[in-house]
Scaffold this motif. Structure first.
Motif, PDB file in Angstrom:
ATOM      1  N   ILE A  44      -7.139   3.279  -5.236  1.00  0.00           N
ATOM      2  CA  ILE A  44      -7.609   1.930  -4.914  1.00  0.00           C
ATOM      3  C   ILE A  44      -9.004   1.811  -5.507  1.00  0.00           C
ATOM      4  O   ILE A  44      -9.973   2.356  -4.964  1.00  0.00           O
ATOM      5  CB  ILE A  44      -7.653   1.692  -3.390  1.00  0.00           C
TER       6      ILE A  44
ATOM      7  N   GLU B 122       0.824  -1.212   0.000  1.00  0.00           N
ATOM      8  CA  GLU B 122       0.000   0.000   0.000  1.00  0.00           C
ATOM      9  C   GLU B 122       0.853   1.255   0.000  1.00  0.00           C
ATOM     10  O   GLU B 122       0.408   2.324  -0.449  1.00  0.00           O
ATOM     11  CB  GLU B 122      -0.979   0.000   1.185  1.00  0.00           C
TER      12      GLU B 122
ATOM     13  N   CYS C 197      -0.746   4.812  -0.297  1.00  0.00           N
ATOM     14  CA  CYS C 197      -1.769   4.696   0.726  1.00  0.00           C
ATOM     15  C   CYS C 197      -1.098   4.198   2.014  1.00  0.00           C
ATOM     16  O   CYS C 197       0.127   4.187   2.104  1.00  0.00           O
ATOM     17  CB  CYS C 197      -2.880   3.761   0.270  1.00  0.00           C
TER      18      CYS C 197
END
Length: 348
Positions: free
Chosen positions: A273, A253, A258
């Protein structure tokens, strides 16, 4: 200068378009492509640059977005520089669509079925765009625009690389069972000191720059246990460098900008995402990261990889699209998987 600052600049270019408009003057603005048919939808003499591609399509056959292939050739090359299932090319895997808008790619209403690419695609002599339907029984209905500009001289292009896009899949990745003595934190097993077992997003030779990827994951872990698919470090090896590469990341991520095992959808100009997975990160995941402001340059070669779980300890289904620019000739792509090997797992 930014794009808006460039708008007043006058240019000695010509704007052109190839599209599926009804040549009879009616409203049947589409073409039909038969099962197994390959159709050239644009064949353009250069010098020029494709600036925008829009498509929408329909087929009564399940998973057709993985069965239809987009191919593009530049300057009379024998092997295509773009070879990607059409749904994946425009930003969404698993033979699904989603409404989203990034800087280079967008899927627009209705239900994400309006596909758009704004990647500039220059060419010196010729551009050929092909749609190849590998559907078994049903016709493909295709509407399209291919917008481009033509230049008086090849020098107007300057020193440019040619656009490339490649699809890959490892189904499943080969997870590594690490022995207990390699435990160094609860929930984190093993060490990766080579990067050799990483999932490969791109391997290219020549001079150019990598500009991003789409990564699709089908989480194959046990849904009742801790089922986080991530902790896979990105590792990008430039010009033959050995491990550890100069570009070594900290987790799945994190590479997609993220944090903290995300469970939420997010759509940004450079990262997002589109599918976060279900409960306990189960099911289908789609992430994107575009290096628009931070291309990864290479003079001889590049290998873009990511671990599948920490130290490659997970055996999930990975597929991806890599986008990059480079000089020709390019390294031959791995053979495209068969239709059956491209299809998504399970039901949506």
């Amino acid at each position: 200068m930014g794009l808006l600052r460039d708008l007043p600049k006058l240019r000695n270019y010509v704007r052109k378009r190839e599209s599926s408009w009804d040549r009879t003057g009616g409203n049947n603005d589409r073409i039909l492509i038969a099962p197994q048919e390959r159709r050239i939808i644009a064949d353009i003499d250069g010098p020029g640059c494709i600036t925008h591609i829009w498509m929408t399509m329909d087929c009564k056959e399940e998973h057709f977005l993985r069965k239809v292939i987009l191919r593009i050739w530049w300057d009379n090359e024998r092997e295509p520089s773009v070879e990607v299932p059409v749904g994946d090319f425009f930003g969404m895997g698993h033979s699904l669509t989603r409404n989203f808008a990034s800087l280079p790619l967008a899927m627009c209403p209705q239900d994400g079925k309006g596909f758009n690419s704004f990647f500039p695609m220059p060419f010196f002599e010729r551009a050929r765009v092909e749609i190849h339907s590998e559907c078994a029984r049903e016709k493909l209905v295709l509407y399209y625009y291919i917008d481009y500009e033509l230049y008086p001289h090849s020098e107007d292009l300057g020193d440019v690389g040619l656009f490339h896009a490649q699809w890959r899949r490892e189904n499943p990745c080969h997870g590594i069972v690490h022995p207990p003595e390699t435990y160094h934190e609860p929930g984190f097993r093993g060490y990766n000191l080579t990067g050799e077992e990483n999932y490969v997003i791109l391997e290219a030779q020549g001079r150019g720059h990598y500009v991003g990827c789409i990564l699709n994951i089908e989480n194959l872990g046990a849904p009742t246990a801790w089922n986080w698919y991530g902790e896979g470090d990105d590792m990008i090896f430039v010009d033959g460098e050995k491990w550890p590469p100069s570009l070594h990341g900290t987790g799945t991520e994190d590479y997609f900008n993220c944090a903290w095992c995300p469970t939420q959808e997010f759509i940004g100009p450079y990262n997002g995402i589109l599918l976060p997975g279900g409960k306990n990160w189960s099911g289908k995941i789609t992430l994107y990261r575009f290096h628009i402001e931070d291309p990864v340059y290479f003079q001889k070669s590049i290998k873009v990889t990511i671990e599948h779980g920490h130290a490659n300890d997970r055996s999930d289904d990975y597929s991806s699209v890599a986008y990059w620019y480079q000089t020709e000739p390019h390294l031959s792509f791995p053979p495209l998987l068969s239709v059956e090997e491209r299809l998504p797992r399970g039901k949506h």
